[in-house]
Motif scaffolding. Structure first.
Motif, short mmCIF file in Angstrom:
data_model
loop_
_atom_site.label_atom_id
_atom_site.label_comp_id
_atom_site.label_asym_id
_atom_site.label_seq_id
_atom_site.Cartn_x
_atom_site.Cartn_y
_atom_site.Cartn_z
N LEU A 44 54.83 92.36 85.69
CA LEU A 44 53.84 91.75 86.58
C LEU A 44 54.48 90.75 87.54
O LEU A 44 53.94 90.50 88.62
CB LEU A 44 52.75 91.06 85.76
CG LEU A 44 51.80 91.98 85.00
CD1 LEU A 44 50.95 91.18 84.02
CD2 LEU A 44 50.92 92.76 85.96
N ARG A 45 55.63 90.18 87.15
CA ARG A 45 56.34 89.21 88.00
C ARG A 45 57.33 89.86 88.96
O ARG A 45 57.90 89.19 89.81
CB ARG A 45 57.09 88.22 87.12
CG ARG A 45 56.25 87.19 86.46
CD ARG A 45 57.14 86.18 85.70
NE ARG A 45 56.34 85.08 85.25
CZ ARG A 45 55.63 85.07 84.12
NH1 ARG A 45 55.65 86.13 83.34
NH2 ARG A 45 54.92 84.03 83.78
N ALA A 46 57.54 91.16 88.84
CA ALA A 46 58.52 91.86 89.68
C ALA A 46 58.08 91.84 91.13
O ALA A 46 56.93 92.12 91.45
CB ALA A 46 58.70 93.29 89.19
N HIS A 47 59.02 91.52 92.02
CA HIS A 47 58.74 91.45 93.45
C HIS A 47 58.87 92.82 94.11
O HIS A 47 59.72 93.62 93.72
CB HIS A 47 59.69 90.46 94.13
CG HIS A 47 59.42 89.05 93.74
ND1 HIS A 47 58.61 88.22 94.48
CD2 HIS A 47 59.81 88.34 92.66
CE1 HIS A 47 58.52 87.05 93.87
NE2 HIS A 47 59.24 87.09 92.77
N ALA A 48 58.03 93.04 95.11
CA ALA A 48 58.05 94.30 95.85
C ALA A 48 59.41 94.49 96.53
O ALA A 48 60.02 95.55 96.44
CB ALA A 48 56.94 94.32 96.89
N VAL A 49 59.86 93.46 97.20
CA VAL A 49 61.18 93.42 97.83
C VAL A 49 61.69 91.99 97.67
O VAL A 49 60.89 91.05 97.56
CB VAL A 49 61.14 93.83 99.32
CG1 VAL A 49 60.76 95.29 99.48
CG2 VAL A 49 60.20 92.97 100.11
#
Length: 173
Positions: A44-49
């Protein structure tokens, strides 16, 4: 692995305007629910870029704040001392201050705001009802708020599609 999810069915035949607005808004709420479900906090904390602050956790927090603002503050006229994520002077705190939150907590806040919003909307049958924004003094109709909320979810659900696919390959409209 793609999962089949049940989302609100929006009637395709002739129905009243209110049924369409409520149906499309609930369809998009169900879509965000689908895209953010069954993920661990680190996902859930992973960034798109790398350069973006866009995450699914931030999106849940943002949409909880948006639901609260438009339905409770503007529509129902409730007064709050501050926003849900106004602990610092960061205008985008709901997207940026993720270390202090968890997926289950953010998800629960978002779901609670959705339920409160449904109750507020159910109490106003007239789409021509007009409300005043406390922050700007602008007047907005119930119809405008519902259309705006469908637009807000639709835009972020596009982001959620990309985030979810990058995390585990799950796709779906």
């Amino acid at each position: 692995m793609e999962e089949t999810r049940t989302r609100t069915e929006v009637p395709l035949d002739t129905v009243d305007e209110r049924t369409l607005f409520d149906g499309f808004l609930d369809f998009h709420r169900d879509t965000l629910d689908w895209k953010a479900s069954r993920l661990a906090d680190d996902q859930l904390r992973a960034h798109a870029v790398p350069a973006s602050n866009l995450t699914l956790l931030g999106m849940l927090r943002h949409m909880a704040e948006v639901e609260r603002f438009w339905f409770r503050e503007v529509w129902a006229g409730e007064k709050f001392e501050r926003g849900m994520y106004d602990r610092t002077d960061d205008r985008d705190e709901e997207w940026n201050d993720l270390d202090s939150d968890t997926g289950p907590a953010a998800y629960a806040r978002w779901r609670a705001e959705v339920e409160r919003a449904r109750a507020v909307v159910a109490g106003t049958p007239d789409l021509d009802a007009v409300f005043t924004r406390g922050d700007t003094g602008e007047r907005v109709s119930a119809r405008w708020i519902l259309i705006h909320m469908v637009e807000e979810y639709a835009r972020h659900n596009g982001h959620a599609d990309l985030l979810r696919e990058s995390l585990d390959g799950e796709v779906g409209e």
